[in-house]
Write a protein that holds these residues in place. Sequence first.
Motif, PDB file in Angstrom:
ATOM      1  N   ASN A  67      22.249  31.916 -45.483  1.00  0.00           N
ATOM      2  CA  ASN A  67      20.768  31.270 -46.102  1.00  0.00           C
ATOM      3  C   ASN A  67      20.804  29.697 -46.350  1.00  0.00           C
ATOM      4  O   ASN A  67      19.715  29.401 -46.664  1.00  0.00           O
ATOM      5  CB  ASN A  67      20.399  32.132 -47.371  1.00  0.00           C
ATOM      6  CG  ASN A  67      21.276  31.786 -48.759  1.00  0.00           C
ATOM      7  OD1 ASN A  67      22.699  31.608 -48.366  1.00  0.00           O
ATOM      8  ND2 ASN A  67      20.817  32.161 -49.727  1.00  0.00           N
ATOM      9  N   SER A  68      21.644  29.209 -45.603  1.00  0.00           N
ATOM     10  CA  SER A  68      21.451  27.614 -45.976  1.00  0.00           C
ATOM     11  C   SER A  68      20.857  27.260 -44.534  1.00  0.00           C
ATOM     12  O   SER A  68      21.457  27.106 -43.624  1.00  0.00           O
ATOM     13  CB  SER A  68      22.934  26.998 -46.147  1.00  0.00           C
ATOM     14  OG  SER A  68      23.291  27.405 -47.220  1.00  0.00           O
ATOM     15  N   ARG A  91      19.748  31.264 -54.062  1.00  0.00           N
ATOM     16  CA  ARG A  91      18.697  30.450 -53.618  1.00  0.00           C
ATOM     17  C   ARG A  91      18.225  29.227 -54.541  1.00  0.00           C
ATOM     18  O   ARG A  91      17.657  28.407 -54.020  1.00  0.00           O
ATOM     19  CB  ARG A  91      17.429  31.447 -53.508  1.00  0.00           C
ATOM     20  CG  ARG A  91      16.176  31.034 -53.094  1.00  0.00           C
ATOM     21  CD  ARG A  91      15.091  31.897 -52.867  1.00  0.00           C
ATOM     22  NE  ARG A  91      13.974  31.597 -52.138  1.00  0.00           N
ATOM     23  CZ  ARG A  91      13.115  32.444 -51.831  1.00  0.00           C
ATOM     24  NH1 ARG A  91      12.857  33.712 -52.318  1.00  0.00           N
ATOM     25  NH2 ARG A  91      12.016  31.999 -51.077  1.00  0.00           N
ATOM     26  N   PHE A 150      16.973  27.083 -48.759  1.00  0.00           N
ATOM     27  CA  PHE A 150      17.717  28.394 -48.979  1.00  0.00           C
ATOM     28  C   PHE A 150      16.874  29.487 -49.142  1.00  0.00           C
ATOM     29  O   PHE A 150      16.080  29.419 -49.786  1.00  0.00           O
ATOM     30  CB  PHE A 150      18.561  28.006 -50.430  1.00  0.00           C
ATOM     31  CG  PHE A 150      19.508  26.834 -50.502  1.00  0.00           C
ATOM     32  CD1 PHE A 150      20.855  26.936 -49.827  1.00  0.00           C
ATOM     33  CD2 PHE A 150      19.064  25.719 -50.904  1.00  0.00           C
ATOM     34  CE1 PHE A 150      21.582  26.040 -49.742  1.00  0.00           C
ATOM     35  CE2 PHE A 150      19.939  24.724 -50.783  1.00  0.00           C
ATOM     36  CZ  PHE A 150      21.210  24.633 -50.432  1.00  0.00           C
ATOM     37  N   ASP A 153      15.792  33.769 -49.187  1.00  0.00           N
ATOM     38  CA  ASP A 153      16.100  34.565 -49.887  1.00  0.00           C
ATOM     39  C   ASP A 153      17.474  35.275 -49.518  1.00  0.00           C
ATOM     40  O   ASP A 153      17.681  35.570 -48.477  1.00  0.00           O
ATOM     41  CB  ASP A 153      15.012  35.855 -49.933  1.00  0.00           C
ATOM     42  CG  ASP A 153      14.967  36.896 -50.681  1.00  0.00           C
ATOM     43  OD1 ASP A 153      14.499  36.697 -51.974  1.00  0.00           O
ATOM     44  OD2 ASP A 153      15.761  37.953 -50.277  1.00  0.00           O
ATOM     45  N   GLU A 154      18.181  35.716 -50.503  1.00  0.00           N
ATOM     46  CA  GLU A 154      19.444  36.140 -50.301  1.00  0.00           C
ATOM     47  C   GLU A 154      19.621  37.446 -49.748  1.00  0.00           C
ATOM     48  O   GLU A 154      20.315  37.651 -48.733  1.00  0.00           O
ATOM     49  CB  GLU A 154      20.165  36.006 -51.838  1.00  0.00           C
ATOM     50  CG  GLU A 154      20.290  34.713 -52.334  1.00  0.00           C
ATOM     51  CD  GLU A 154      19.588  34.610 -53.235  1.00  0.00           C
ATOM     52  OE1 GLU A 154      19.641  33.793 -54.346  1.00  0.00           O
ATOM     53  OE2 GLU A 154      18.243  35.218 -53.336  1.00  0.00           O
ATOM     54  N   THR A 200      17.966  37.849 -46.286  1.00  0.00           N
ATOM     55  CA  THR A 200      18.965  37.086 -45.236  1.00  0.00           C
ATOM     56  C   THR A 200      20.117  38.240 -45.071  1.00  0.00           C
ATOM     57  O   THR A 200      20.542  38.134 -43.918  1.00  0.00           O
ATOM     58  CB  THR A 200      19.599  35.823 -45.410  1.00  0.00           C
ATOM     59  OG1 THR A 200      18.365  34.780 -45.997  1.00  0.00           O
ATOM     60  CG2 THR A 200      20.274  34.917 -44.651  1.00  0.00           C
TER      61      THR A 200
END
Length: 488
Positions: free
Chosen positions: A184-185, A219, A235, A237-238, A241
């Motif tokens: 998510n980066s 995030r 970043f 959304d965890e 992703t």
Amino acid sequence: MIPLSRLLVAILIPAIAACATVPRGASVPVEVGIIAINDFHGALEPPKQAVPTILHGTRRVEPRPGDAQLDQSERVVAVPAGGAAWLASAIDSVRSKYANHVTVSAGDLVGASQLASSLYLDEPAIGVMNRIGLDFNAVGNHEFDRGAAELKRLVAGGCQPLAARQPCQLEKWAGARFPFLAANSIRPDGSTLFPATGMKTFGSGRRKVTIGFIGATLRETSDLTAKENLQGVTFADEADTINAAIPGLKARGADAIVVLIHQGGRTDTKVAPDPSACAGFTGAIRSILDRLSTEVDVVVSGHTHWAYVCDYATLNPAKPFLLTSAGVFGELVTDIDLKFDPVTRRVISKSARNVIVQSPGYSNARGDLVLVPEFPQFAPRSDIAAYVARYVAASKDFIERPVGKLGGLVERPGGDASNKGGSLGNLVADAQLAATRSAGAQIALMNVFGLRAPSQIAPAADGGVTFGQVYAVQPFANDLVTQTPDRG
């Protein structure tokens, strides 16, 4: 009457056919060990901290504060722990249990590090992990402390100056021998800063199993580091992703999904400490976990510096995965045991426990902390010890340089678990105020969670304090900022 010969044939032929179609041992589960750490923070030397935990089977003489929920055969002990050479031996010990194993980290391998690592841009922290044999690391927020470009150099290798200090001072830097994962980066062109996922396969033929790994950071990383460090990296959304990455891993043959995420939670401090328990679990990670796909089998977490092992189904029955964290500074290693059905290749059992990396006792202003013989005692691994010693020796002048005097001990009560700054927090705030009075500052504020190991400064007999002591408490390249309140 059936002749005996015909009866034996009737019995043996089906048995022989069964043996031909089900190879010997085919029904025995395939076992894989996952050895997990998080938040190492370049802790090359023992951090002079202890892991509080319950010691079973030893009768207490009298109740102690906080022991109300313990029975008469239990007491709380503090086990000295950490140090890269001891961590290496603990990991080797856990690995020895498994024919199939993989070693992973949930972020913050570097950043806010001990001085002997930080002075050299955390090259020795990655060098230690190369020697330990780490397989995957998820990017954490502190990986960005010196900027995304310097992080790329640290991972890929090279000596191009991209930070305040010169790289390659003690060795020609060749980079990490393991991938960093950063699902998510997101870079400005839409690609990920590092690969989003990784895979590892164990065994062969009918007993082959494959585990897919997804790495993600919190995030809020963009709120935890200077914007200039990110160079356009954002970043996502965890949960979204992670869920989006699962079908691709499954299509490539993943039989299990393990998430490495740099976000975490905490257990209830009012309950007797146990690094392998999950009492009263709360934290920012829960809103992420509650949205994850049921295809996830294990979540290795971090960021909060807390140790826990949770059967998450007890918190949310719809999400039956295992959740773990190994605290901070290499003081613990999580031993995760997965068993697969070799026919369906599905996970049929999963369990975990946190192993304390017991290292030498030490003395501080509160007294002596000794080894606890009821827990494993690890010998320092010689190759790691020699590698660390080289960097510590090169840092000696910085570490031992006198910077001032104190009239007595200053500390943060409760250590890393505390939400109080104590006299240590007041000292830091006073120093910040003194440094900014010329800019008009009248009050200074200190984030209590920015006070790091060993959560105290104990002056020498003559009151002397060294740069190494001060740096251990504030291992950041922080800038002081003055602000004027809006009087409108």
